[in-house]
Scaffold this motif. Structure first.
Motif, mmCIF file in Angstrom:
data_model
loop_
_atom_site.group_PDB
_atom_site.id
_atom_site.type_symbol
_atom_site.label_atom_id
_atom_site.label_comp_id
_atom_site.label_asym_id
_atom_site.label_seq_id
_atom_site.Cartn_x
_atom_site.Cartn_y
_atom_site.Cartn_z
ATOM 1 N N ILE A 198 43.912 -81.766 -32.489
ATOM 2 C CA ILE A 198 44.110 -82.420 -33.783
ATOM 3 C C ILE A 198 44.296 -81.413 -34.928
ATOM 4 C CG2 ILE A 198 42.830 -83.658 -35.566
ATOM 5 C CD1 ILE A 198 44.344 -85.509 -33.862
ATOM 6 N N PRO A 199 43.516 -80.306 -34.986
ATOM 7 C CA PRO A 199 43.730 -79.356 -36.091
ATOM 8 C C PRO A 199 45.144 -78.780 -36.119
ATOM 9 C CG PRO A 199 41.614 -78.957 -35.046
ATOM 10 C CD PRO A 199 42.325 -79.941 -34.181
ATOM 11 N N ILE A 200 45.786 -78.661 -34.956
ATOM 12 C CA ILE A 200 47.162 -78.150 -34.917
ATOM 13 C C ILE A 200 48.112 -79.139 -35.571
ATOM 14 C CG2 ILE A 200 49.026 -77.396 -33.389
ATOM 15 C CD1 ILE A 200 46.923 -76.573 -31.363
ATOM 16 N N TYR A 201 47.916 -80.438 -35.295
ATOM 17 C CA TYR A 201 48.755 -81.460 -35.919
ATOM 18 C C TYR A 201 48.492 -81.559 -37.422
ATOM 19 C CZ TYR A 201 49.943 -83.239 -31.254
ATOM 20 O OH TYR A 201 50.413 -83.370 -29.966
ATOM 21 N N GLN A 220 54.415 -87.654 -32.053
ATOM 22 C CA GLN A 220 53.617 -88.840 -31.782
ATOM 23 C C GLN A 220 53.539 -89.123 -30.291
ATOM 24 O OE1 GLN A 220 51.712 -90.763 -33.960
ATOM 25 N NE2 GLN A 220 50.996 -91.471 -31.963
ATOM 26 N N LYS A 221 54.626 -88.875 -29.564
ATOM 27 C CA LYS A 221 54.623 -89.088 -28.118
ATOM 28 C C LYS A 221 53.617 -88.170 -27.432
ATOM 29 C CE LYS A 221 59.397 -90.733 -27.809
ATOM 30 N NZ LYS A 221 60.785 -90.428 -27.344
ATOM 31 N N LEU A 222 53.474 -86.953 -27.937
ATOM 32 C CA LEU A 222 52.484 -86.041 -27.367
ATOM 33 C C LEU A 222 51.068 -86.560 -27.629
ATOM 34 C CD1 LEU A 222 53.908 -82.492 -28.173
ATOM 35 C CD2 LEU A 222 53.791 -83.631 -25.958
ATOM 36 N N GLN A 223 50.847 -87.096 -28.824
ATOM 37 C CA GLN A 223 49.523 -87.666 -29.092
ATOM 38 C C GLN A 223 49.252 -88.847 -28.165
ATOM 39 O OE1 GLN A 223 48.656 -90.231 -32.409
ATOM 40 N NE2 GLN A 223 46.862 -89.029 -32.966
ATOM 41 N N ASN A 224 50.276 -89.666 -27.920
ATOM 42 C CA ASN A 224 50.093 -90.815 -27.028
ATOM 43 C C ASN A 224 49.707 -90.370 -25.622
ATOM 44 O OD1 ASN A 224 50.832 -92.398 -29.193
ATOM 45 N ND2 ASN A 224 52.937 -92.691 -28.500
ATOM 46 N N ILE A 225 50.329 -89.283 -25.151
ATOM 47 C CA ILE A 225 49.998 -88.753 -23.824
ATOM 48 C C ILE A 225 48.541 -88.305 -23.787
ATOM 49 C CG2 ILE A 225 50.468 -86.874 -22.201
ATOM 50 C CD1 ILE A 225 53.385 -86.960 -23.121
ATOM 51 N N ALA A 226 48.112 -87.640 -24.867
ATOM 52 C CA ALA A 226 46.726 -87.168 -24.919
ATOM 53 C C ALA A 226 45.746 -88.336 -24.924
ATOM 54 C CB ALA A 226 46.531 -86.294 -26.160
ATOM 55 N N LEU A 227 46.067 -89.381 -25.673
ATOM 56 C CA LEU A 227 45.165 -90.536 -25.745
ATOM 57 C C LEU A 227 45.106 -91.268 -24.402
ATOM 58 C CD1 LEU A 227 45.900 -92.027 -29.282
ATOM 59 C CD2 LEU A 227 44.275 -90.264 -28.591
ATOM 60 N N PRO A 249 43.903 -92.747 -35.826
ATOM 61 C CA PRO A 249 45.139 -93.254 -36.409
ATOM 62 C C PRO A 249 46.357 -92.499 -35.876
ATOM 63 C CG PRO A 249 44.031 -91.822 -37.963
ATOM 64 C CD PRO A 249 43.097 -91.973 -36.785
ATOM 65 N N ARG A 250 47.506 -93.084 -36.032
ATOM 66 C CA ARG A 250 48.744 -92.406 -35.663
ATOM 67 C C ARG A 250 48.940 -91.197 -36.579
ATOM 68 N NH1 ARG A 250 51.856 -95.796 -32.428
ATOM 69 N NH2 ARG A 250 51.084 -97.957 -32.371
ATOM 70 N N LEU A 251 49.732 -90.233 -36.095
ATOM 71 C CA LEU A 251 49.943 -89.020 -36.874
ATOM 72 C C LEU A 251 50.582 -89.323 -38.222
ATOM 73 C CD1 LEU A 251 51.179 -86.534 -34.120
ATOM 74 C CD2 LEU A 251 48.877 -86.824 -35.041
ATOM 75 N N ARG A 255 49.009 -88.168 -41.796
ATOM 76 C CA ARG A 255 49.727 -87.417 -42.816
ATOM 77 C C ARG A 255 49.647 -88.119 -44.171
ATOM 78 N NH1 ARG A 255 53.324 -86.465 -38.373
ATOM 79 N NH2 ARG A 255 54.666 -88.233 -38.922
ATOM 80 N N LYS A 256 49.780 -89.420 -44.165
ATOM 81 C CA LYS A 256 49.710 -90.184 -45.399
ATOM 82 C C LYS A 256 48.338 -90.042 -46.052
ATOM 83 C CE LYS A 256 50.520 -94.882 -47.175
ATOM 84 N NZ LYS A 256 50.866 -96.285 -46.814
ATOM 85 N N ILE A 257 47.297 -90.097 -45.240
ATOM 86 C CA ILE A 257 45.937 -89.931 -45.757
ATOM 87 C C ILE A 257 45.748 -88.535 -46.341
ATOM 88 C CG2 ILE A 257 43.506 -89.788 -45.086
ATOM 89 C CD1 ILE A 257 44.073 -92.029 -43.053
ATOM 90 N N HIS A 258 46.248 -87.513 -45.650
ATOM 91 C CA HIS A 258 46.104 -86.139 -46.125
ATOM 92 C C HIS A 258 46.846 -85.919 -47.439
ATOM 93 C CE1 HIS A 258 45.329 -84.893 -41.677
ATOM 94 N NE2 HIS A 258 44.255 -85.391 -42.261
#
Length: 345
Positions: A198-201, A220-227, A249-251, A255-258
């Motif tokens: 997550i820190p990398i994203y 996002q597809k990479l995050q889906n694989i991890a989940l 949350p989705r990436l 990003r929107k939150i950050h």
């Protein structure tokens, strides 16, 4: 060094203390248990000291005053000069100014590590082929991409190269997570994901607003694989179920939150004034007091090109204005973060 401290307003007693701290120091080298003779340190600050980085920063901080063209950006011992021109003579003038400052401060420019990078449209870059900079008989290497402070910059600022870099860093970690998943529980797998991936994203993720849809989707597809790996889900499991089960949350939403959190700091003056000056409050454009003034909305710049939406002046204002008034006015960043995550999660 002492003269620069005096220019910063330090009193003579403090300067005398630092003079004593830096004077009469020696160093030795130890090889195979044998110590060399002591050598007196003629310049520099003690390595590994707490005061060393601060003194180094003070020592190099005036370099920007000697560069007449463009802007100088300093981070530790990395120096970047951004010049809004493609004229070789102006670039060479800047290099001469830098060289003069280095010489007068008993430092040297490492030409082998110095790069020349040109930014522009594809058509502009083709016309830049003849642009070069020569420093003391050595031509600076011209590059089309460069990693600066963890971000891979490319000449067109598409950040596609940075996405490829992020993917290469995370794919291996996701595979490692998959190999150990059968011997660890879900909580440990989630901890590894939050710690290693997550820190990398998240790092400087607001630049992803400049990405095309395909590049953003690939992350996002990479995050889906991890989940799926974490919850041991089937390949066809809905991504909505994955995010619900992991409460991540989705990436895009992260990003929107950050960006919202960054905008809170900018509006509250917790960032440099240059950041706040990027935005215009709508109430400052009105003579009469209106309801808009109390809500503290920002002017959204007019879009001349689609690329305008990629700048924080545009998407930062859009995101800030979309936040309810009562959340924007929260007194602390902690309460703001909690309210934003509850609103959008």
């Amino acid at each position: 060094m002492l003269d620069k401290l005096r220019e910063h307003g330090l009193k003579w007693s403090a300067i005398s203390w630092i003079r004593s701290y830096l004077s009469n120091r020696v160093q030795v080298t130890k090889i195979n248990g044998v110590l060399s003779r002591e050598g007196r340190i003629q310049c520099g600050v003690p390595q590994g000291s707490t005061l060393g980085p601060l003194l180094f920063t003070v020592y190099i901080n005036d370099i920007s005053k000697h560069v007449t063209l463009g802007n100088t950006y300093l981070y530790a011992d990395d120096t970047a000069v951004v010049i809004p021109t493609i004229m070789s003579n102006m670039l060479c003038q800047t290099m001469h100014e830098l060289d003069t400052w280095f010489s007068s401060n008993r430092l040297s420019l490492n030409v082998s590590k110095s790069k020349l990078m040109l930014f522009g449209t594809q058509q502009q870059l083709r016309s830049f082929d003849t642009v070069n900079v020569i420093h003391r008989g050595t031509e600076l290497e011209k590059c089309t991409k460069y990693k600066y402070l963890g971000i891979v910059l490319d000449s067109r600022l598409t950040f596609e190269e940075h996405v490829n870099y992020i993917k290469s860093k995370t794919i291996g970690k996701i595979r490692l997570l998959g190999r150990v998943r059968n011997i660890i529980d879900r909580e440990t797998a989630m901890l590894l994901y939050k710690t290693l991936i997550i820190p990398i994203y998240d790092y400087c993720d607001h630049i992803y607003y400049a990405l095309g849809a395909n590049s953003a989707d690939s992350l996002q597809k990479l995050q889906n694989i991890a989940l799926r790996t974490i919850v041991k889900a089937e390949p066809r499991t809905s991504t909505n179920i994955l995010h619900a089960q992991t409460q991540l949350p989705r990436l895009e939403l992260r990003r929107k939150i950050h960006v919202a959190e960054q905008m809170y700091d900018i509006i509250r003056g917790n960032h440099p004034l240059e950041c706040k000056n990027l935005f215009i409050h709508m109430n400052s454009m009105r003579v009469r007091k209106t309801r808009t003034e109390s809500e503290d909305l920002l002017m959204i710049p007019k879009r001349r090109l689609a690329v305008s939406e990629q700048g924080i002046r545009y998407f930062g204002a859009v995101i800030w204005n979309s936040i309810p008034y009562y959340i924007r006015q929260l007194p602390t960043k902690t309460s703001f973060k909690e309210a934003i995550r509850a609103l959008w999660s």
